[in-house]
Design a protein around this motif. Structure first.
Motif, short mmCIF file in Angstrom:
data_model
loop_
_atom_site.label_atom_id
_atom_site.label_comp_id
_atom_site.label_asym_id
_atom_site.label_seq_id
_atom_site.Cartn_x
_atom_site.Cartn_y
_atom_site.Cartn_z
N GLU A 237 0.82 -1.22 0.00
CA GLU A 237 0.00 0.00 0.00
C GLU A 237 0.85 1.26 0.00
OE1 GLU A 237 -3.73 1.98 2.46
OE2 GLU A 237 -2.53 0.37 3.34
N GLN A 238 2.02 1.21 0.64
CA GLN A 238 2.85 2.41 0.72
C GLN A 238 3.66 2.66 -0.56
OE1 GLN A 238 3.08 -0.25 2.63
NE2 GLN A 238 5.19 -0.91 3.02
N ASP A 239 3.64 1.71 -1.51
CA ASP A 239 4.34 1.90 -2.77
C ASP A 239 3.67 2.98 -3.60
OD1 ASP A 239 6.06 -0.11 -2.06
OD2 ASP A 239 4.99 -1.67 -3.16
N PHE B 166 -6.04 -2.09 -4.25
CA PHE B 166 -5.94 -2.03 -2.79
C PHE B 166 -7.29 -1.64 -2.17
CE2 PHE B 166 -1.43 -2.08 -3.58
CZ PHE B 166 -0.94 -2.77 -2.48
N ASP B 167 -7.99 -0.74 -2.83
CA ASP B 167 -9.30 -0.34 -2.31
C ASP B 167 -10.28 -1.50 -2.35
OD1 ASP B 167 -8.27 2.17 -1.92
OD2 ASP B 167 -9.09 3.01 -3.78
N MET B 168 -10.21 -2.29 -3.41
CA MET B 168 -11.17 -3.39 -3.58
C MET B 168 -10.84 -4.58 -2.69
SD MET B 168 -11.89 -3.42 -7.71
CE MET B 168 -13.28 -4.53 -7.54
N TRP B 169 -9.53 -4.79 -2.43
CA TRP B 169 -9.14 -6.00 -1.71
C TRP B 169 -8.58 -5.68 -0.31
CZ3 TRP B 169 -10.89 -10.18 -4.11
CH2 TRP B 169 -11.13 -10.09 -5.48
N GLN C 230 -0.54 -7.01 -2.95
CA GLN C 230 -0.95 -7.54 -4.24
C GLN C 230 0.26 -8.10 -4.98
OE1 GLN C 230 -4.23 -7.41 -5.46
NE2 GLN C 230 -4.73 -6.71 -3.40
N THR C 231 0.13 -9.33 -5.48
CA THR C 231 1.12 -9.89 -6.38
C THR C 231 0.62 -9.71 -7.80
OG1 THR C 231 1.83 -11.50 -4.74
CG2 THR C 231 2.41 -11.94 -7.04
N LEU C 232 1.38 -8.97 -8.61
CA LEU C 232 0.96 -8.65 -9.97
C LEU C 232 1.84 -9.37 -10.98
CD1 LEU C 232 -0.53 -6.32 -8.47
CD2 LEU C 232 -0.12 -4.93 -10.50
N MET D 71 -22.78 1.08 -11.74
CA MET D 71 -23.85 1.20 -10.75
C MET D 71 -23.63 0.21 -9.61
SD MET D 71 -27.08 1.65 -13.38
CE MET D 71 -28.30 1.26 -12.12
N LYS D 72 -23.22 -1.01 -9.98
CA LYS D 72 -23.00 -2.02 -8.95
C LYS D 72 -21.82 -1.63 -8.07
CE LYS D 72 -22.34 -7.00 -8.38
NZ LYS D 72 -23.56 -7.16 -7.60
N ARG D 73 -20.73 -1.14 -8.72
CA ARG D 73 -19.56 -0.74 -7.95
C ARG D 73 -19.85 0.42 -7.02
NH1 ARG D 73 -15.80 3.00 -9.48
NH2 ARG D 73 -16.42 2.89 -11.66
N LEU D 74 -20.71 1.35 -7.46
CA LEU D 74 -21.02 2.54 -6.66
C LEU D 74 -22.19 2.32 -5.71
CD1 LEU D 74 -20.63 5.19 -9.50
CD2 LEU D 74 -19.06 4.82 -7.59
N GLY D 75 -22.82 1.14 -5.81
CA GLY D 75 -23.94 0.84 -4.93
C GLY D 75 -25.21 1.61 -5.28
#
Length: 693
Positions: free
Chosen positions: A278-280, A290-293, A298-300, A681-685
């Motif tokens: 997260e600090q990268d 990071f927001d979603m998980w 995260q391994t990319l 819409m789904k992502r924003l609720g």
């Protein structure tokens, strides 16, 4: 087990020993059983098997501790240069005591394999005349082996050679079988993914199919395909996120390429794998991960999508569990990326074909619209207002004659189009019209450009030059901004109009020419004559047949036609797909002042096309000026000041009564695909049903 001398075993005893040894599953078990047998027979206290490998430069040691655990020894090179090497040159039984062993192989003697002993014996293991190792026996006491005991050890060794060869063959076969099974499974995965993706020609469908297969086989939860956008320096990211296995989230976004991991892969054309915290320093896509998980590491893994030497894009995979990206999986993912690249190449080719097809349709529509509004011989002139109808009638009347025409009108009204229409309708249309802007050229060069010059006529005249009047012989010459012609040059223009002859600079030779002159200006020539800024005789010579072009504000009914024509033309040039214009936008544009006339309108439309996201033209109203006492109609597709994405979508859904799809739906007004809007819409609720009264 009680001790039984080997000599008392007979054939049945040897058979039982052989059967026991043949039942051992691996070399460790074989060595353990061998040690038990020789200890029970009082032949040795320890036993081991040494096998030569890799061209006899490596050797492996097989023995067990008293607890039954295999003994591990890593220095296979040192072992290969020990006693077993002597067997290769002298394939006889080797016998020595500990002193002799230590002097000959001091490094081995110092190892944990060979603690001090009384006597050592090594007998060759052979098969089909080839020595592949040795079977060693060690006695801790100082009593050497008798001849009869050597014979018994040789019997053991012969059996061990047969059993060892069978175990090695079985292990090799098992490894080969496992490898074949693994390769078969990987092949099945490749076939399944290939079949799933190659038939997908829509990019959204392709990404969904790729994501579904990769998630199913590898349990990777964030899958994206990244392609370069038509906009320079931008990337299009097509993503699928398995927050809910049964209801994945699909999203499409555009980000700047600079500073992204994708940019690094585009430059290197090599796979990139790393862990992000997260600090990268994070690009927008990685920040979203990071927001979603829940801010997990995260391994990319970013795999280039190559078509030959051309890089089409990047397959980006992200997962919180780095164990997913094993060496075996990475090898398979590389092969999958090759298949995905083929599918992306097909989809892009289909998009281009579809774009060209749509372009042809748009061109036909635009041409049909022009044909419906204006006769075809008037070319690009668009208008059906009474004012334009009068202009076109004048064009039609004067075109067939050779009379000089003076086109008057404000800047940006389309004077050159009228000049071209006059030429195209004339008998001179077999040759191209020659044009020149009098205001765009310094006075010193204007004369040379009009009439030409000879070599050496003035400093810098290194070659002969043919002027515009000579080029326009038997054709038409269009002099734009003629009101800006220097006064000292005007008599020469008057002469060529009256006499149809002129001289090149630096020459006294008369050149005759047959030119039909069409002039244009946005200035008041009559007033310029009064102010002595323009010669009166030239004015009257030019003003044979004046045509006044009305400003755009005097023919507002033509604005919708112009807007549509400009939109389709500019969208084609910029590679955009815009197929509709909101009615309120057209009504707003009709109420504008347009001081820059048609040219200003075209510039406004070009900027609107550039800023449009989707297939519906989006106009930013604050950038245009309304006529007095007029107010703009709100453009539903534009975000209001301070309005974020959530508020924009919510407002448009309310305005469309919750309708998402269709020509009057929210997706159309927002310039989005229906599936993209639903994903956002789904992502924003956003629940559209909850928004309705």
């Amino acid at each position: 087990m009680s001790y039984t001398p080997m000599g008392d075993l007979g054939q049945q005893g040897l058979f039982d020993i052989t059967r026991t040894l043949l039942q051992q599953p691996d070399l460790a078990a074989l060595c353990e059983t061998l040690t038990q047998l020789v200890k029970q027979s009082a032949l040795a206290d320890r036993a081991a098997i040494v096998l030569l490998q890799a061209g006899n430069h490596r050797a492996s040691y097989h023995a067990t501790h008293e607890a039954g655990k295999p003994i591990a020894y890593d220095d296979d090179s040192l072992l290969a240069n020990g006693p077993v090497r002597r067997l290769l040159s002298r394939p006889d039984a080797l016998h020595c005591d500990y002193r002799e062993f230590s002097e000959t192989w001091p490094q081995l003697a110092a190892s944990e394999l060979y603690t001090p002993f009384g006597h050592y014996s090594l007998l060759p293991l052979a098969a089909e005349g080839r020595i592949f190792g040795g079977c060693e026996f060690i006695r801790d006491n100082d009593q050497p082996w008798t001849e009869k005991e050597y014979q018994r050890l040789q019997t053991f060794t012969q059996i061990i050679a047969v059993v060892t060869e069978q175990i090695q063959s079985r292990v090799t076969n098992n490894v080969d079988y496992d490898l074949l099974c693994h390769e078969r499974d990987n092949f099945r995965i490749l076939v399944a993914i290939t079949n799933a993706v190659l038939s997908r020609l829509d990019m959204d469908d392709l990404v969904s199919a790729v994501a579904k297969e990769i998630h199913y086989y590898f349990r990777i939860d964030a899958i994206s395909i990244v392609l370069r956008s038509n906009r320079k320096g931008k990337l299009n990211i097509y993503s699928t996120h398995y927050l809910d296995v049964n209801d994945p989230v699909h999203d499409q976004s555009e980000v700047s390429e600079a500073g992204t991991l994708t940019e690094r892969v585009f430059k290197s054309k090599e796979m990139l794998m790393l862990n992000l915290r997260e600090q990268d320093k994070l690009a927008p896509y990685e920040r979203m991960l990071f927001d979603m998980w829940d801010n997990q590491i995260q391994t990319l893994c970013l795999l280039p999508l190559m078509s030959g030497n051309t890089m089409l894009g990047v397959l980006k995979l992200a997962q919180c569990d780095e164990k997913v990206f094993t060496a075996t999986n990475l090898k398979l993912l590389r092969q999958i990326a090759e298949r995905v690249a083929i599918a992306v190449d097909n989809a892009l080719a289909y998009q281009e074909i579809h774009r060209l097809k749509e372009r042809l349709v748009d061109e036909n529509l635009a041409l049909t619209e022009q044909l419906n509004n204006v006769e075809s011989e008037f070319g690009e002139i668009i208008g059906r207002s009474e004012a334009m109808y009068s202009v076109l009638k004048q064009v039609e009347m004067v075109a067939q004659s050779d009379s000089t025409v003076l086109i008057l009108g404000e800047t940006g009204t389309g004077k050159e189009l009228i000049a071209r229409a006059i030429h195209n309708l004339s008998n001179r249309n077999g040759r191209r019209m020659v044009k020149m802007n009098c205001a765009a050229m310094p006075a010193g060069l204007l004369e040379s450009d009009l009439f030409g010059h000879e070599r050496g006529a003035f400093t810098g005249a290194n070659t002969q030059r043919i002027g515009r009047f000579e080029l326009a012989d038997k054709s038409s010459l269009f002099l734009d901004e003629v009101g800006d012609m220097p006064v000292e040059l005007q008599p020469k223009l008057l002469r060529v109009l009256q006499e149809q002859e002129f001289e090149r600079l630096g020459s006294n030779k008369l050149i005759r020419t047959d030119v039909r002159l069409i002039a244009a200006t946005n200035r008041d020539l009559k007033q310029m004559v009064n102010d002595r800024e323009f010669r009166s005789d030239l004015y009257y010579r030019l003003n044979v047949f004046p045509i006044h072009l009305p400003p755009l504000r005097e023919r507002p009914e033509d604005i919708p036609l112009l807007v549509k024509a400009f939109t389709f033309k500019i969208a084609r040039r910029l590679g955009r797909n815009i197929d509709s214009i909101p009615a309120e936008t057209l009504r707003t544009l009709e109420r504008m002042e347009w001081p820059g006339n048609v040219r200003e309108l075209e510039n406004v439309i070009e900027r609107a096309v550039l800023l449009t996201r989707g297939s519906v033209l989006q106009l930013s109203l604050p950038e245009v000026t309304l006529s007095p006492n007029e107010s703009p109609a709100p453009a539903a597709t534009c975000a209001m000041d301070g309005e974020d994405e959530f508020q924009l979508i919510t407002r448009v859904l309310k305005e469309t009564n919750g309708v998402v799809a269709g020509p009057k739906g929210a997706a159309q007004r927002l310039g989005l695909k229906r599936t993209t809007l639903l994903s956002r819409m789904k992502r924003l609720g956003i629940d559209k049903d909850a928004l309705l009264p």
